[in-house]
Every structure is written in structure tokens, then in C-alpha cells.
Design an enzyme around this catalytic site. Structure first.
Site, PDB file in Angstrom:
ATOM      1  N   CYS A 405      63.667   3.775   5.640  1.00  0.00           N
ATOM      2  CA  CYS A 405      64.453   4.803   6.311  1.00  0.00           C
ATOM      3  C   CYS A 405      64.440   6.133   5.569  1.00  0.00           C
ATOM      4  O   CYS A 405      64.415   7.187   6.188  1.00  0.00           O
ATOM      5  CB  CYS A 405      65.859   4.320   6.556  1.00  0.00           C
ATOM      6  SG  CYS A 405      66.701   3.770   5.075  1.00  0.00           S
ATOM      7  N   HIS A 449      71.354   3.022   4.379  1.00  0.00           N
ATOM      8  CA  HIS A 449      70.516   3.705   5.361  1.00  0.00           C
ATOM      9  C   HIS A 449      70.506   5.200   5.062  1.00  0.00           C
ATOM     10  O   HIS A 449      71.378   5.720   4.360  1.00  0.00           O
ATOM     11  CB  HIS A 449      71.098   3.428   6.762  1.00  0.00           C
ATOM     12  CG  HIS A 449      70.185   3.805   7.873  1.00  0.00           C
ATOM     13  ND1 HIS A 449      68.875   3.399   7.939  1.00  0.00           N
ATOM     14  CD2 HIS A 449      70.405   4.531   8.994  1.00  0.00           C
ATOM     15  CE1 HIS A 449      68.325   3.875   9.043  1.00  0.00           C
ATOM     16  NE2 HIS A 449      69.234   4.574   9.707  1.00  0.00           N
ATOM     17  N   ASP A 465      68.454   9.810  14.294  1.00  0.00           N
ATOM     18  CA  ASP A 465      68.030   8.739  13.378  1.00  0.00           C
ATOM     19  C   ASP A 465      66.571   8.415  13.645  1.00  0.00           C
ATOM     20  O   ASP A 465      66.243   7.687  14.572  1.00  0.00           O
ATOM     21  CB  ASP A 465      68.894   7.500  13.574  1.00  0.00           C
ATOM     22  CG  ASP A 465      68.623   6.467  12.482  1.00  0.00           C
ATOM     23  OD1 ASP A 465      67.660   6.658  11.717  1.00  0.00           O
ATOM     24  OD2 ASP A 465      69.380   5.481  12.407  1.00  0.00           O
TER      25      ASP A 465
END
Lengths: 645, 315
Positions: A405, A449, A465
Site C-alpha cells: 500500500c 495501511h 485509496d
């Protein structure tokens, strides 16, 4: 060296001391340096060997050398002889060395006392259920050792353990009363050494490629959440940590300067929840986006991160509220926007070129869509991305196309900034696992994250995202489903068999109950509990009174129980004791082993005037107690009544 | 003595009072030991007397045999004594062409085994088997011994030359072990003036017949021992097992022996119930040879037994 025989240590008591020393020091092996654990093991083994072979204990100068060497080692290791780690290490070492000095009862008592103290030190490191269970058992063992030291050579192991167990059981009511009523102190345990919180980590305030991937390999729990009412869908759960605006080409950092206050407009009703944070030594509370109500000792920064006034270095519970749909700073100050457009001058030329190409004639929304489409096309989500060099974003976007991520967030924000859209990286946690057994959402380090936030004119800061574009599973169901087999995730997170999962849920629910109910018993909880018991508005004075009276009641109860348990006295014996009290008033005391006749002889010698009436008492008593008559009491009563006052 | 202090409870005349009195005139100044010896026989137990030569061991045994009207035989143990010398042998009778068993000296109602520890273990065990079983097996045939059957064994202290000490298992077969000790000054003066007592023993007449003794034994064994008294005996036995002064504790059989001896002692005192005093009085004689001192390994010290009594509360 010789010791008086009465003080000499019984050889058969020594194994108890070895066991007590082992039980109280062994768990420290988990966190102590290997050399210290080995030294302790060697000392213990040496002591056991000497005992086994019945050899002489080492001389005093050897002990002195050992102590000096051990202290030097600890000083070298911890740079101090004090503080939590060094202090505990010293105690463990001294405990094992004392075993080489076991000569008299006094030495054994030192071991027992040190053992009780060492039991406490384990709570500096862990307050989990297994620790508690181990320490209870160890306390039982140390108590049994103490009982054995006072019992003499004839006491059987089983009896010793049973007696010690009884003592421990009798202590439990007092433990509960002290637990419930002793005034609680909010915040950290007072007097805890300053290094007590070392080694507890979580999300850091910088982000570089690989930093979150490393965190994600840990299955440790970061925090637990309980929602009031129904639980929001998982893909909407973004727990906000630090916002990183400054980029030097490899690492993203927080902006240290002052932010203007956040202007937040909520668009959906607030969701109330309670979060229990594990210690991570950072100030952020990891509140759900976007926070609308904060606990007293927390503040909201200009970048919408909720932070506590002190780093979270103890497990702490907070009540919060959040609105999942919001508008955040639709009119942002120009310095902030400028900061969020900056890129290092000479890095990632291909990325800049691509962004410039996208920027021409496209609205920001279209640029975002293009970037997400690029990720969705042929990128792979993995915990094991290849290492990246100087122009990391270029390499990632055009060559490796494999990342976690933080790679996506960093690449996306770089693209946006190059395309002239203000953007920044947000660190935190996403999702979590819902435990159906105790209704808690468990968020682990593996849920760590990073995502991006872009500023759009009129809409303010909007969350994007990019990981969701690459791997929708990561956001919707969790990291275990998003990663292929062979990724270095903790084993128990990968295992998805139902029974394993149920077992894990159960264990975590028990642990959580322990944390919430037992360890999380803070001043607020204490007030609640006491209010339920009818004690409203307690201060330390009323608590002390309650504590004293509860302990007094307990002592009275235990004594009543002991009296009740005592076998009922034979009325003959009771009358005899009455007669003995008569004698005692005349300064004639009866030893427990003295027979009535022997006593009578002494009465004759010491109190001749009593001899005649007391002889009648003795005869009546002996006939009643040892004879074979039907109604033995009356003659005895009569004889006692005739004793001169 | 004990009887003086007991008013209403004791003083009941017993058939053996005469035995005690007459024996007291022969063995001067040893009333307590005589009473213990009589109690031992009354409890149907065998007696071991251990002391230096010349202290009156044999005289005591002889006196008791005469007074109780028992058929008496004496075996002088030596290192070359054989088991058959005790149990008897079969001899061939030429005129009848058969073997006839000639009973050995053990076939008597009271056997004095003098200096038992001078014989070899094999010979010792022949006598000890007879004591335990009440019968003798010789040449494949088992023959019953007469009743009552008592053995009074005497023994020289173990450190004397040429002794085979009795093993613990065989010591256990003696209900009591006594030491006579030197006589008191006055008693010794009287003894010297009388010029020895042996001759007077021969003139004694039996106080009762041998057939009366079993009845008296039954009567003594029926003496009432109340629950608290049995608790006391048990507490004493348990205390020997936990007392560091001893290598090991008393066995359950020793506990039974203690109670039986206490009953006989109480009966002799003219009481129909056993008191803690009785137990305390017989305890050293019953327990000392059954216990091993933790220091030195010999018999338990008298002081240790006294300390043991002081460590147990009377229930």
C-alpha cells in the site's frame, strides 16, 4: 564455615528452593539477553549439582567474583544498574547466585523473599492471562517453599502443597477487595521506571517503501473497537494516523509546523464507539475518519489526526464519535496547498512526464481516474516488492509494478502533485476483524495501511485509496484475502479454517474481556462499580474506610469459619479446662503433655490446701473421660463447684 | 508409688499384688522394674532384660517363675549352642526300635534365655521362632509349646566381646526391654547385709497357680481404653515417626504392644480403665528397643523418649 545445627538448612528442603527460583526467574528469559539467561542457567545447574553430589558450596571469594562479573556485564549491557531492565536482570542474577550460598535457614528465607519480589517484576513486561496463571502457580510454589521451610523434615510434599494452596485461597478474598476498593490511579502505574515502556511499537510517523509492509507482518493487536449500534461496512473503516506531507524522494514525513484549524462539515449522523488502544509510544489515537467528538485529553490537528496530549504507552480506552461522510477544509490556505504540491526537483522524471501529459486539458477528477485505471491494469499487490533505487516512483510505475500500500499511496501522491493536484499520504489502519463472540472489532498491525488524500476545489480533502484499485479485496475483506499464498503474513492470519478461526476468536475474546474488565479497571470503572454497590461520590477517604471495613469483615468471616470448623469440644474437656483455669489463678499451670496425676502431685507440693478438692476433680475427670460410666458429667460438675474460690 | 496418689479410682486388690510384694523383697529397690516385668508377662509378652552381669537379671526371672507357679527352665546361651539344644532331639530307643523325641529346654512355661546375644543368629532365631509361633518345628514335626509360655531373655550390653546383637525384627518380638541398673544405696546395703538373695528364691512359694494366669491375662486385656486414650497412643506413635531424634518411627504392631502394656499396667494398679499415666509409664520399656537413635544408631535414648512425651499433648 559452620552454622549452628538449629539454623542449618534441611537438605531435603533445598529442591523446593531450586523449584521456587526456577519458577520465579524462568519467564524473564523471554526478554533478557542470552548471556544473562545462560549465566543464570549455569548458576542454577551448578547449585543443583553441588546439592546432588553433596559437595561443599563455593567459597566467598568466588561469589564475590561472580557478583562483580555479573554487575559489570549488566552495566555493559544496559548502561545502568537501575531502571526496569537492569534492575530485574540484577535480581534474577542475585537469585541464582544466592542458591550457591544456601547454608542456613536465613539464606533460604532470602530466596523466598526475593522470589515473592521477583513475581511482581513480571508484571512490568506482561499482564496477559498466561502470565497471570503462571505467576499464581509460582506464588503457590513459593508459599509452599516457605511452608516447607517451617514444616520440618517430616512434612509430605502433598501436605505442604495443600497447606500452601489453602493459604493462597484464603488470600483471594483480600485480593479481590483490594482490587475493587484500592484507590485507582489514572494513567501509568506510579513509580514505574522510565524505560518501562520501551519496545512497544506501532505505526511510525514516517513512511518509506517497505515500512508498512514490515509492520503488516505482525499479527499483534493494535486496538479494539466496540461500536454503539450496528457496525459500519468494513471498506469505510479508515483509522487515521499521521498525515505525511513532506517528501524527500524516498521518505514521507509529517509537516512539523503549525496547521490552521480543521474545518469539518459532517454529512452523515455520528457513529459512537469506544476504542482500546494497545501502547505504541506515539500520540495518535487512530480515530475513525472523520472524528466529531473527542475525549477530554485529546485534540484534533489541522490535518484531522486525533492526538493525545501524551504518547500512548499504556493500554488506554477512549470514547469517540465519527461521521463517515464529511467535507474537510473546502477552502484550504494557500501555504498548505503549496506544501502539498512540492516534489523534490530532480527525481522521477518519467512520472513527472506522464503526469504532465495527463494534466493537459483534463479536470482533476479525470487525472485521478486515469491514475487509478493505470494501477488496476497490471499491478500486483504484494508484501514482498523488489527494492527500489533513487527514482523509486519511476521504477515502481514503469518497471517492477509490484508493491504494497505504501508504494501505491506514494506513487499516486507523486503523480497527483506532478499533475498539479494537491495531495498527501495518510497513514493509519484500514478495516479490522469483527469477533462475533464479544462484538469487538479487532484491528491488528497487519491492518496497517497508507492511502492518499487529494484536495479538490469545492470538495476539500478527498480520500483516494489507490490500493483499492489494485486489490479491491484488501479493502473489502482484509489483507489475508488480498495476498496470495506464500506471502510472509503471520500464520494464524493466513489460516482460514473455520475451527482455527473460532478458536482464535474465542482466545481473543477472552483476552479482550481480561483487558477491558480486569486490566482496564480505571478510576471511571471503579466509580461505576462502587456506584452499583451503593457508594456514590467516593474519595480516597471513603475508599480507605470501605477497604478497612471490608478487610475487617473478611477477617471476622474467616475467623468465624475457623471456629465453626473446629471440632466440638467434649463437655468433659470443657469442664476440665474450667478446673484448670481455677488452678491457673493459683499460679499452677498445666502443660499439654502433663497427666492429671502429675498435675495433682504438683498441686500437692505447691498449693497443699487445694490438693484435697482437686483430687476429687481429678478422679471425677479421669472417670468421666477415660472410664466406662454412663453419666459422667454430674460428679465432675460437683467436684469443680467445691473447688475453693 | 502410683497407687498412693489414686484415691477412688484405684487400690482394688489384685491377685498379683502378692507377687509384686514378695518379688520386691528379693530384688531390693527395683519395684518399678518388677512391676514392668509382671505387667509384661500379664500382657502375654516376652521380656528382654539388658544389663551388666551381676545386676540381678537371672534372680528376677527366677523369682517370677517361682511366684507365678510356672514350670521353669533355663538356657545358658553360648556361642556353640545349637538350635537342637533348645528345641530338643529324637533319640533311637533300641528296645522299641523307634525314635523318641526328647523335648528341649524350650518346652517350659517360663524360659530364661540367659545371655541370648552370645549365641549365633541361627540359634537365636530358633528361640525367637518359638516365641512368635508358640510352637516348635523339629525334624519335620510341629509340637505345641505349653501355655502360658514366656521367655525372659537377658542380654549383656552389645559392646561386650563375643556378642551377636539381635536384629531389629527379632527385638520387636519382645514386648518390653528393661534395664535394672545399680541398686540404690540403701537397697545395696540391705543386699550386702543379707549375703545374697539366691538362696531365698528357692524358699519362695507360688502365690498363684499357673492355670490362673490366663484368666488374669484375659481380665487385664479387657481393661477399658476410652477413645481419648487410644487417640493419645496414636498421637505418640505418630510423633515417633516425625521426630528427628529417631531414624524411623514405631510400627502399628508397636502401637498395639504399647496399648496392651498400658492395659496390664493399669490393671496391676487396680484400675479398670487405662489412663495416660499408664501409657507414659510403659512407653520407655516398650519403645526404646524398637526405635533407633538418629545419632549413633543404638537404642533410642531415654532422654529422647522423655522429650517425645513432652512433645505430645494429652487429648
Amino acid at each position: 564455615m559452620s552454622t549452628p545445627a538449629s539454623e542449618a538448612l534441611d537438605r531435603h528442603a533445598t529442591p523446593w528452593l531450586f523449584a521456587a527460583a526456577l519458577a520465579t526467574t524462568a519467564p524473564h528469559a523471554i526478554h533478557q539477553p542470552v548471556w544473562l539467561t545462560s549465566l543464570s542457567a549455569v548458576l542454577l545447574g551448578w547449585a543443583v549439582w553441588l546439592w546432588w553430589k553433596d559437595e561443599r558450596l563455593p567459597g566467598r571469594w568466588i561469589i564475590v567474583l561472580l557478583v562483580a562479573g555479573g554487575c559489570a556485564g549488566i552495566l555493559a549491557e544496559f548502561r545502568s544498574l537501575f531502571g526496569r531492565d537492569a534492575g530485574v536482570a540484577m535480581l534474577v542474577m542475585f537469585m541464582c547466585m544466592k542458591l550457591l550460598e544456601l547454608r542456613s535457614r536465613r539464606d533460604a528465607m532470602v530466596i523466598v523473599t526475593l522470589g515473592y519480589f521477583l513475581l511482581l517484576t513480571h508484571y512490568f513486561y506482561s499482564q496477559s492471562i498466561p502470565t497471570g496463571v503462571w505467576l499464581l502457580a509460582a506464588m503457590w510454589l513459593v508459599t509452599a517453599t516457605l511452608v516447607r521451610l517451617h514444616g520440618g523434615p517430616a512434612s509430605a510434599t502433598r501436605d505442604t502443597l495443600r497447606y500452601a494452596g489453602m493459604l493462597c485461597l484464603q488470600a483471594i478474598p483480600f485480593m479481590l477487595v483490594l482490587y475493587l476498593l484500592f484507590p485507582r490511579i489514572s494513567g501509568p502505574l506510579w513509580g514505574l521506571p522510565t524505560d518501562a515502556h520501551a519496545g512497544k511499537t506501532g505505526l511510525s510517523d514516517t513512511m518509506s517503501p517497505g515500512s508498512i509492509a514490515q509492520l503488516a507482518q505482525s499479527g499483534e493487536i493494535a486496538f479494539r473497537v466496540r461500536f454503539e449500534g450496528s457496525q459500519p461496512p468494513k471498506q469505510k473503516l479508515y483509522w487515521r494516523g499521521p498525515v505525511m506531507e513532506q517528501f524527500d524522494g524516498t521518505t514521507w514525513r509529517r509537516y512539523e509546523g503549525r496547521h490552521p484549524a480543521a474545518k469539518l462539515e459532517t454529512l452523515s449522523p455520528p457513529i459512537r464507539y469506544e476504542t482500546t488502544l494497545e501502547p505504541h509510544n506515539q500520540p495518535w489515537l487512530l480515530a475513525l475518519d472523520a472524528p466529531t467528538a473527542l475525549p477530554d485529553d485529546a485534540i484534533l490537528t489541522g490535518s484531522l489526526t486525533t492526538i493525545s496530549r501524551k504518547p500512548i504507552n499504556e493500554r488506554q480506552r477512549f470514547r469517540l464519535a465519527a461521521s463517515l461522510d464529511y467535507r474537510f477544509n473546502p477552502s484550504e490556505e494557500p501555504p498548505v496547498l503549496r506544501r502539498n504540491l512540492a516534489l523534490p526537483d530532480d527525481s522521477n522524471p518519467r512520472t513527472r512526464a506522464l503526469a504532465a501529459q495527463w494534466r493537459a486539458g483534463n479536470a482533476p477528477e479525470a487525472v485521478i481516474a486515469k491514475a487509478l485505471a493505470l494501477f488496476a491494469a497490471d499491478f500486483t499487490y504484494t508484501l514482498r516488492p523488489p527494492l527500489l533505487g533513487r527514482n523509486g516512483v519511476d521504477e515502481f510505475l514503469f518497471q517492477s509494478k509490484r508493491g504494497f500500500c505504501e508504494h501505491y499511496a506514494a506513487a499516486f501522491v507523486t503523480l497527483m502533485r506532478a499533475a498539479g493536484i494537491p495531495a498527501r499520504v495518510v497513514g493509519g489502519y484500514q478495516g479490522g476483524e469483527y469477533n462475533p463472540l464479544d462484538q469487538y472489532l479487532v484491528v491488528r498491525q497487519s491492518d496497517a495501511h497508507a492511502w492518499a488524500e487529494v484536495w479538490l476545489d469545492g470538495k476539500g480533502w478527498v480520500r483516494v485509496d489507490p490500493t483499492a484499485a489494485v486489490s479491491p479485496d484488501r479493502i473489502e475483506t482484509g489483507i489475508a484475502d488480498a495476498l496470495g499464498a506464500g506471502e510472509p503474513l503471520p500464520v494464524f492470519i493466513q489460516m482460514r479454517a473455520d475451527w482455527v478461526r473460532t478458536l482464535r476468536y474465542r482466545w481473543e475474546a477472552i483476552n479482550n474481556a481480561w483487558n477491558q474488565q480486569v486490566l482496564g479497571y480505571d478510576p471511571d470503572r471503579q466509580r461505576e462499580v462502587l456506584a452499583r454497590l451503593g457508594l456514590v461520590d467516593t474519595d480516597w477517604r471513603s475508599l480507605a474506610i470501605a477497604l478497612g471495613s471490608a478487610c475487617g469483615l473478611l477477617v471476622a468471616g474467616l475467623m468465624a469459619w475457623a471456629l465453626y470448623q473446629r471440632p466440638e469440644r467434649d463437655p468433659v474437656v470443657r469442664l476440665w479446662h474450667k478446673a484448670l483455669r481455677h488452678l491457673a489463678r493459683r499460679k499452677v499451670d498445666c502443660a499439654p503433655w502433663e497427666t492429671p496425676h502429675a498435675l495433682l502431685q504438683r498441686v500437692r507440693a505447691e498449693q497443699p490446701d487445694l490438693a484435697e478438692p482437686f483430687q476429687r476433680v481429678v478422679d471425677a475427670y479421669l472417670a468421666a473421660r477415660y472410664g466406662n460410666t454412663d453419666n459422667p458429667l454430674q460428679p465432675l460438675r460437683d467436684a469443680i463447684a467445691q473447688l475453693p474460690r | 508409688m502410683l497407687k498412693d496418689t489414686l484415691s477412688g479410682l484405684a487400690g482394688r486388690p489384685r491377685a498379683l499384688d502378692g507377687v509384686l510384694e514378695q518379688a520386691g523383697q528379693i530384688i531390693l529397690g527395683k519395684d518399678h522394674e518388677i512391676r514392668l516385668a509382671v505387667a509384661c508377662l500379664l500382657a502375654d509378652g516376652h521380656l528382654l532384660i539388658e544389663d551388666l552381669p551381676g545386676m540381678g537379671k537371672t534372680t528376677l526371672a527366677h523369682t517370677l517363675a517361682r511366684l507365678l507357679g510356672l514350670q521353669f527352665s533355663r538356657i545358658q546361651f553360648t556361642s556353640d549352642l545349637l538350635p537342637a539344644d533348645i528345641t530338643g532331639v529324637s533319640v533311637f530307643e533300641r528296645d522299641k526300635s523307634t525314635f523318641r523325641f526328647l523335648p528341649g529346654p524350650v518346652f517350659a512355661q517360663l524360659v530364661l534365655a540367659d545371655e541370648i546375644n552370645r549365641a549365633t543368629p541361627k540359634t537365636q532365631s530358633a528361640l525367637l521362632e518359638a516365641m512368635e509361633e508358640g510352637q516348635v518345628t523339629a525334624e519335620g514335626q510341629t509340637r505345641m509349646l505349653p501355655t502360658p509360655f514366656f521367655v525372659i531373655a537377658t542380654q549383656n550390653p552389645a559392646h561386650q566381646i563375643g556378642t551377636f546383637p539381635l536384629p531389629e525384627s527379632q527385638l520387636d518380638r519382645f514386648l518390653m526391654r528393661l534395664e535394672l541398673g545399680y541398686p540404690e544405696r540403701g537397697a545395696e546395703r540391705a543386699l550386702l547385709a543379707a549375703g545374697g538373695q539366691r538362696a531365698r528364691v528357692e524358699q519362695l512359694t507360688p502365690v498363684l497357680g499357673a492355670e490362673q494366669l490366663p484368666d488374669l491375662q484375659r481380665e487385664a486385656a479387657a481393661t477399658h481404653a476410652a477413645g481419648p486414650l487410644i487417640d493419645y497412643v496414636q498421637a505418640l506413635v505418630e510423633a515417633t515417626r516425625q521426630n528427628p531424634a529417631f531414624q524411623h518411627g514405631l510400627s502399628p504392631r508397636a502401637g498395639l504392644a504399647l496399648l496392651a502394656a498400658a492395659r496390664a499396667w493399669a490393671w496391676l494398679a487396680g484400675r479398670d480403665m487405662v489412663l495416660p499415666d499408664d501409657v507414659q509409664a510403659v512407653l520407655p520399656a516398650v519403645a526404646r528397643h524398637r526405635l533407633r537413635s538418629a545419632q549413633g544408631g543404638g537404642y533410642a535414648q531415654a532422654e529422647d523418649i522423655a522429650a517425645l512425651i513432652r512433645s505430645v499433648a494429652i487429648p
